[in-house]
Design a protein around this motif. Structure first.
Motif, mmCIF file in Angstrom:
data_model
loop_
_atom_site.group_PDB
_atom_site.id
_atom_site.type_symbol
_atom_site.label_atom_id
_atom_site.label_comp_id
_atom_site.label_asym_id
_atom_site.label_seq_id
_atom_site.Cartn_x
_atom_site.Cartn_y
_atom_site.Cartn_z
ATOM 1 N N UNK A 169 0.837 -1.204 0.000
ATOM 2 C CA UNK A 169 0.000 0.000 0.000
ATOM 3 C C UNK A 169 0.871 1.253 0.000
ATOM 4 N N UNK A 170 1.984 1.196 0.715
ATOM 5 C CA UNK A 170 2.876 2.349 0.773
ATOM 6 C C UNK A 170 3.359 2.748 -0.609
ATOM 7 N N UNK A 171 3.518 1.753 -1.484
ATOM 8 C CA UNK A 171 4.007 2.032 -2.835
ATOM 9 C C UNK A 171 3.036 2.891 -3.632
ATOM 10 N N UNK A 172 1.800 2.938 -3.224
ATOM 11 C CA UNK A 172 0.807 3.758 -3.936
ATOM 12 C C UNK A 172 0.957 5.232 -3.612
ATOM 13 N N UNK A 173 1.666 5.543 -2.535
ATOM 14 C CA UNK A 173 1.827 6.938 -2.138
ATOM 15 C C UNK A 173 0.699 7.470 -1.284
ATOM 16 N N UNK A 174 -0.258 6.615 -0.958
ATOM 17 C CA UNK A 174 -1.375 7.038 -0.112
ATOM 18 C C UNK A 174 -0.898 7.196 1.330
ATOM 19 N N UNK A 175 -1.309 8.254 1.989
ATOM 20 C CA UNK A 175 -0.903 8.502 3.366
ATOM 21 C C UNK A 175 -1.547 7.484 4.310
ATOM 22 N N UNK A 176 -0.721 6.825 5.116
ATOM 23 C CA UNK A 176 -1.201 5.856 6.098
ATOM 24 C C UNK A 176 -1.231 6.531 7.464
ATOM 25 N N UNK A 177 -2.380 6.476 8.116
ATOM 26 C CA UNK A 177 -2.558 7.131 9.411
ATOM 27 C C UNK A 177 -2.815 6.068 10.482
ATOM 28 N N UNK A 178 -1.890 5.872 11.423
ATOM 29 C CA UNK A 178 -2.115 4.874 12.483
ATOM 30 C C UNK A 178 -3.284 5.273 13.378
ATOM 31 N N UNK A 179 -4.125 4.306 13.666
ATOM 32 C CA UNK A 179 -5.226 4.497 14.611
ATOM 33 C C UNK A 179 -4.926 3.571 15.786
ATOM 34 N N UNK A 180 -4.533 4.160 16.912
ATOM 35 C CA UNK A 180 -4.049 3.375 18.050
ATOM 36 C C UNK A 180 -5.080 3.235 19.162
ATOM 37 N N UNK A 181 -6.339 3.349 18.822
ATOM 38 C CA UNK A 181 -7.378 3.229 19.836
ATOM 39 C C UNK A 181 -7.337 1.910 20.572
ATOM 40 N N UNK A 182 -6.905 0.857 19.877
ATOM 41 C CA UNK A 182 -6.858 -0.474 20.495
ATOM 42 C C UNK A 182 -5.845 -0.564 21.636
#
Length: 371
Positions: A169-182
């Motif tokens: 997914x990183x190769x697409x250039x889309x920004x990944x946002x961690x959701x650490x609610x767990x």
């Protein structure tokens, strides 16, 4: 052939993003940071922080991820921050916990992709998947990158604890946002992540109002339970594959037990969970007044089924006295909504531990005594 399709898909998405950027700029025309930013204060969550400065909202997630939320592409941000144009209009959710944030904020329109629909109850989401408004991108470690691109997400919310598969997914250039609610160990801290999502989708005001209601109801009931004359003991979990996964004393569920006027049998507040052998768990919980169980039993769960799964279960006091507290995830949307309803979870437990503190006609939402 797949590489060619992949390249075409990326080109298509880049064009689509450009087109969307042009159209949404009109929607945002005239909006400035000063008249649109709603103050967001973080009181319980430990996984993210918020700081506003002029026309930039700085959001730090965990120890290393930093985002600068802006309302205009023309705004420059510090080099160690990832710029995110807000509000976002398309995203992908990787977990039910993340999805619960969008559900309570009435923001399913923003969700364009999910990992799957197994054990999913929400009829609106199911309909959106059926008619193609939401795509299923596959499970962690086996994502369909072309479907990810087809969802055309502005950002993707991820859970770093999962099996992974984010490199593609990183190769697409889309920004990944961690959701650490767990990771949150406070029930209100987990629910407070609705503010985090609210900042990205332009619903800070709604998130604040919803959370304030959750907090008020939770604290009011917690105060009532703290005055209860007796505090019963409670254990949690059951045997699976030779081990008993025990919720640690530091876990958010243990905190809910305490807030509901009970004492959890594991007092070690250094761990949030661990796997124990039956003998060790029995030594801790044999005389617990109550026993909480959450599973996905096919059909109606019963004391007979509990004994059949492990004959020694009948030795527990809570089994003998029929005080097993139960929730079946095949019958209740537990993980897809309970993260943002800690006040409801608390009330379910208070109704069991101290029924005199709730209305006589109260109907439990998630947990009830097993018959």
């Amino acid at each position: 052939m797949r590489r060619i399709v992949y390249t075409i898909a990326i080109a298509f998405v880049l064009c689509a993003c450009s087109s969307r950027s042009g159209s949404t700029s009109k929607e945002r025309e005239g909006t400035t940071a000063n008249d649109s930013i709603v103050e967001v204060s973080v009181r319980y969550a430990t996984g993210f922080t918020v700081r506003d400065s002029a026309d930039i909202r700085f959001v730090e997630v965990g120890e290393k991820d930093r985002f600068a939320l802006v309302h205009s592409d023309d705004i420059s941000v510090p080099i160690n921050y990832i710029k995110v144009r807000i509000p976002i209009y398309n995203t992908i959710c990787m977990t039910a916990l993340q999805l619960s944030n969008f559900t309570i904020l009435d923001a399913h329109d923003v969700v364009k992709g999910i990992t799957g629909t197994k054990n999913l109850f929400n009829q609106d989401i199911l309909q959106r998947v059926k008619d193609g408004r939401i795509v299923k991108i596959g499970m962690e470690g086996d994502f369909d990158t072309e479907l990810v691109l087809a969802a055309n997400p502005d950002v993707i919310f991820i859970s770093p604890s999962k099996r992974g598969g984010y490199d593609a997914i990183k190769e697409t250039g889309i920004t990944l946002v961690p959701h650490l609610g767990y990771k949150e160990l406070d029930p209100l801290g987990q629910a407070e992540w609705i503010k985090f999502v609210g900042m990205f989708i332009g619903k800070e005001k709604e998130a604040n109002e919803i959370f304030n209601g959750i907090e008020s109801r939770y604290l009011e009931l917690k105060e009532k339970a703290s005055e209860a004359k007796n505090r019963p003991t409670v254990t949690s979990g059951e045997m699976h594959y030779g081990n008993w996964h025990a919720v640690g004393g530091k876990n958010y569920l243990a905190q809910i037990f305490r807030d509901a006027g009970a004492e959890y049998v594991i007092n070690d507040e250094e761990t949030s969970g661990e796997d124990l052998e039956f003998e060790k768990m029995y030594a801790l919980a044999a005389n617990a007044d109550y026993w909480r169980i959450l599973n996905s039993y096919p059909g109606e769960f019963s004391y007979e089924a509990l004994k059949a799964s492990e004959p020694r279960n009948e030795l527990f006091k809570a089994f003998k006295e029929k005080k097993v507290i139960y929730c079946n995830m095949k019958q209740q949307p537990y993980y897809e909504i309970s993260p943002v309803q800690p006040d409801v979870l608390l009330k379910d437990f208070v109704a069991i531990f101290h029924p005199e503190l709730v209305e006589k006609d109260y109907q439990p939402v998630f947990y009830k005594l097993l018959k």
